[in-house]
Design a protein around this motif. Structure first.
Motif, PDB file in Angstrom:
ATOM      1  N   PRO A  95       0.833  -1.220   0.000  1.00  0.00           N
ATOM      2  CA  PRO A  95       0.000   0.000   0.000  1.00  0.00           C
ATOM      3  C   PRO A  95       0.861   1.263   0.000  1.00  0.00           C
ATOM      4  CG  PRO A  95      -0.813  -1.568   1.620  1.00  0.00           C
ATOM      5  CD  PRO A  95       0.494  -2.106   1.133  1.00  0.00           C
ATOM      6  N   TRP A  96       0.335   2.308  -0.615  1.00  0.00           N
ATOM      7  CA  TRP A  96       1.095   3.540  -0.768  1.00  0.00           C
ATOM      8  C   TRP A  96       1.511   4.103   0.583  1.00  0.00           C
ATOM      9  CZ3 TRP A  96       1.326   8.593   0.621  1.00  0.00           C
ATOM     10  CH2 TRP A  96       2.089   9.442  -0.172  1.00  0.00           C
ATOM     11  N   ILE A  97       0.638   4.027   1.567  1.00  0.00           N
ATOM     12  CA  ILE A  97       0.904   4.621   2.872  1.00  0.00           C
ATOM     13  C   ILE A  97       2.069   3.935   3.568  1.00  0.00           C
ATOM     14  CG2 ILE A  97      -0.632   3.161   4.232  1.00  0.00           C
ATOM     15  CD1 ILE A  97      -0.305   6.981   4.525  1.00  0.00           C
ATOM     16  N   LEU A  98       2.386   2.674   3.174  1.00  0.00           N
ATOM     17  CA  LEU A  98       3.535   1.962   3.719  1.00  0.00           C
ATOM     18  C   LEU A  98       4.729   2.006   2.776  1.00  0.00           C
ATOM     19  CD1 LEU A  98       1.825  -1.247   5.186  1.00  0.00           C
ATOM     20  CD2 LEU A  98       2.585   0.782   6.425  1.00  0.00           C
ATOM     21  N   SER A  99       4.441   2.058   1.485  1.00  0.00           N
ATOM     22  CA  SER A  99       5.518   2.004   0.498  1.00  0.00           C
ATOM     23  C   SER A  99       6.442   3.215   0.578  1.00  0.00           C
ATOM     24  CB  SER A  99       4.910   1.908  -0.907  1.00  0.00           C
ATOM     25  OG  SER A  99       5.913   1.957  -1.893  1.00  0.00           O
ATOM     26  N   LEU A 100       5.858   4.407   0.737  1.00  0.00           N
ATOM     27  CA  LEU A 100       6.691   5.611   0.764  1.00  0.00           C
ATOM     28  C   LEU A 100       7.636   5.640   1.964  1.00  0.00           C
ATOM     29  CD1 LEU A 100       7.268   8.239  -0.759  1.00  0.00           C
ATOM     30  CD2 LEU A 100       5.573   9.366   0.690  1.00  0.00           C
ATOM     31  N   PRO A 101       7.179   5.406   3.203  1.00  0.00           N
ATOM     32  CA  PRO A 101       8.142   5.370   4.316  1.00  0.00           C
ATOM     33  C   PRO A 101       9.135   4.218   4.218  1.00  0.00           C
ATOM     34  CG  PRO A 101       5.937   4.790   5.075  1.00  0.00           C
ATOM     35  CD  PRO A 101       5.790   5.312   3.687  1.00  0.00           C
ATOM     36  N   LEU A 102       8.713   3.062   3.661  1.00  0.00           N
ATOM     37  CA  LEU A 102       9.662   1.959   3.481  1.00  0.00           C
ATOM     38  C   LEU A 102      10.753   2.335   2.479  1.00  0.00           C
ATOM     39  CD1 LEU A 102       7.439  -1.269   3.436  1.00  0.00           C
ATOM     40  CD2 LEU A 102       9.202  -0.642   5.107  1.00  0.00           C
ATOM     41  N   ALA A 103      10.356   2.990   1.399  1.00  0.00           N
ATOM     42  CA  ALA A 103      11.346   3.436   0.413  1.00  0.00           C
ATOM     43  C   ALA A 103      12.318   4.434   1.035  1.00  0.00           C
ATOM     44  CB  ALA A 103      10.639   4.055  -0.792  1.00  0.00           C
ATOM     45  N   ALA A 104      11.789   5.352   1.862  1.00  0.00           N
ATOM     46  CA  ALA A 104      12.660   6.315   2.545  1.00  0.00           C
ATOM     47  C   ALA A 104      13.602   5.602   3.506  1.00  0.00           C
ATOM     48  CB  ALA A 104      11.818   7.347   3.289  1.00  0.00           C
TER      49      ALA A 104
END
Length: 359
Positions: A95-104
């Motif tokens: 999910p986008w809400i998890l993907s962005l912080p994981l990528a960071a």
């Protein structure tokens, strides 16, 4: 004496210097929130780019402006964040809400590893090392085959947060604004902490910081980690802004743009990253106007933009080393003291940095 110490200490650790500064921040935030009511999609998209580049600029400001580590490879971290976010969304269905912080976070861990390797380097050697990292990252992404899309690139899925599609300019604008405000608050809080003061101490003098018990190697790696986290966050947002990413999007030109941004904006200040972001987003439009006035052979040459970037960077280093924010501070001070104006009070002074003899 104890009362005076407590007052000065509270002034140093407060989020805002005084109520006036807090008022101006709140006013600008209200204007930014109201922008979708009176601006069309084109201007909202341009402001979204400003916010994204400001986040990346804050990361580079932590590394170069606050800890004194020169980096020519910030675009590599932006690329890692963009590709990690896109792959997590496309290939693994995160999910986008998890993907962005994981990528960071992934980008931050890569930055931490690089910081441990480059922590003992200084000056030109550190700049060359980070430059080589940017080149290697671009080549690795280009040779990644189907996993990274190679030189063909990857399409970026749309933004979906809890079933709500962020598919309009005003929605994307508000999302980028929220993350931009969060990045500013995190950076301001960092500077109030012991870690932020340690980074500034290392920038001013490594020998003095080490003599006071500061773990220089740890905080240098910590600066790389934070800088990479901000860059990874900006990379994920930038991927959505571009809709399609390729390795060439995050090449050496992008690293130079990011470095130009903090130098022109005002290195060593949070506001400098914001001023620089506005400058770097508006610069291509200004250059397109300039090309109309130039002979065709010069305007259509492939190296015109790089030459313009280099000349602007050199001009600010020579004639306005404090950047746009430094010039704004001088103008503000001029009106504060007017009419008690003295020319010598505004004479540009030389800045003496740490010497190479003591390392």
């Amino acid at each position: 004496m104890r009362v005076l110490f407590r007052k000065s200490y509270k002034q140093d650790i407060r989020l805002f210097r005084d109520r006036t500064q807090a008022f101006w921040y709140l006013l600008f935030l209200c204007i930014a929130l109201a922008a979708p009511l009176f601006l069309d999609g084109y201007f909202l998209d341009e402001l979204s780019f400003v916010y994204i580049y400001a986040i990346a600029g804050l990361g580079l400001m932590i590394l170069t402006g606050f800890s004194g580590q020169v980096s020519f490879g910030q675009a590599a971290f932006v690329a890692i964040g963009a590709y990690a976010h896109t792959i997590l969304l496309s290939c693994y269905g995160v999910p986008w809400i998890l993907s962005l912080p994981l990528a960071a976070l992934i980008t931050g861990l890569v930055g931490l590893a690089i910081g441990r390797i480059c922590g003992r380097m200084h000056g030109l050697y550190l700049a060359i090392a980070t430059l080589s990292i940017a080149i290697v990252t671009e080549r690795l992404i280009g040779g990644g085959g189907d996993f990274t899309g190679g030189h063909r690139g990857l399409p970026v899925p749309g933004i979906d947060i809890f079933g709500i599609a962020i598919d309009q300019s005003w929605k994307t604008y508000l999302l980028n604004l929220a993350l931009f405000v969060g990045a500013i608050l995190m950076t301001r809080n960092l500077l109030r902490t012991r870690s932020g003061r340690a980074l500034i101490a290392i920038r001013d003098s490594e020998v003095s910081a080490r003599s006071l018990g500061t773990n220089v190697a740890f905080y240098k790696a910590y600066a790389f980690f934070l800088s990479a986290v901000f860059a990874g966050l900006a990379g994920g947002l930038l991927a959505h802004a571009f809709y399609y990413i390729t390795p060439e999007t995050f090449g050496m030109g992008e690293s130079i743009r990011l470095l130009l941004m903090i130098v022109v904006g005002g290195i060593g200040t949070i506001h400098g990253a914001i001023f620089g972001a506005f400058f770097i987003v508006l610069l291509p439009t200004v250059l397109s106007w300039v090309k109309v006035l130039l002979p065709g052979a010069i305007a259509t040459s492939g190296g015109f933009d790089s030459l313009a970037f280099g000349m602007i960077l050199l001009g600010f280093i020579l004639f306005e080393p404090d950047g746009l924010y430094g010039r704004w501070v001088k103008i503000h001070h001029y009106f504060n003291v007017f009419p008690m104006y003295k020319r010598r009070s505004f004479q540009r002074q030389k800045t003496f940095l740490k010497t190479e003899r003591l390392k």
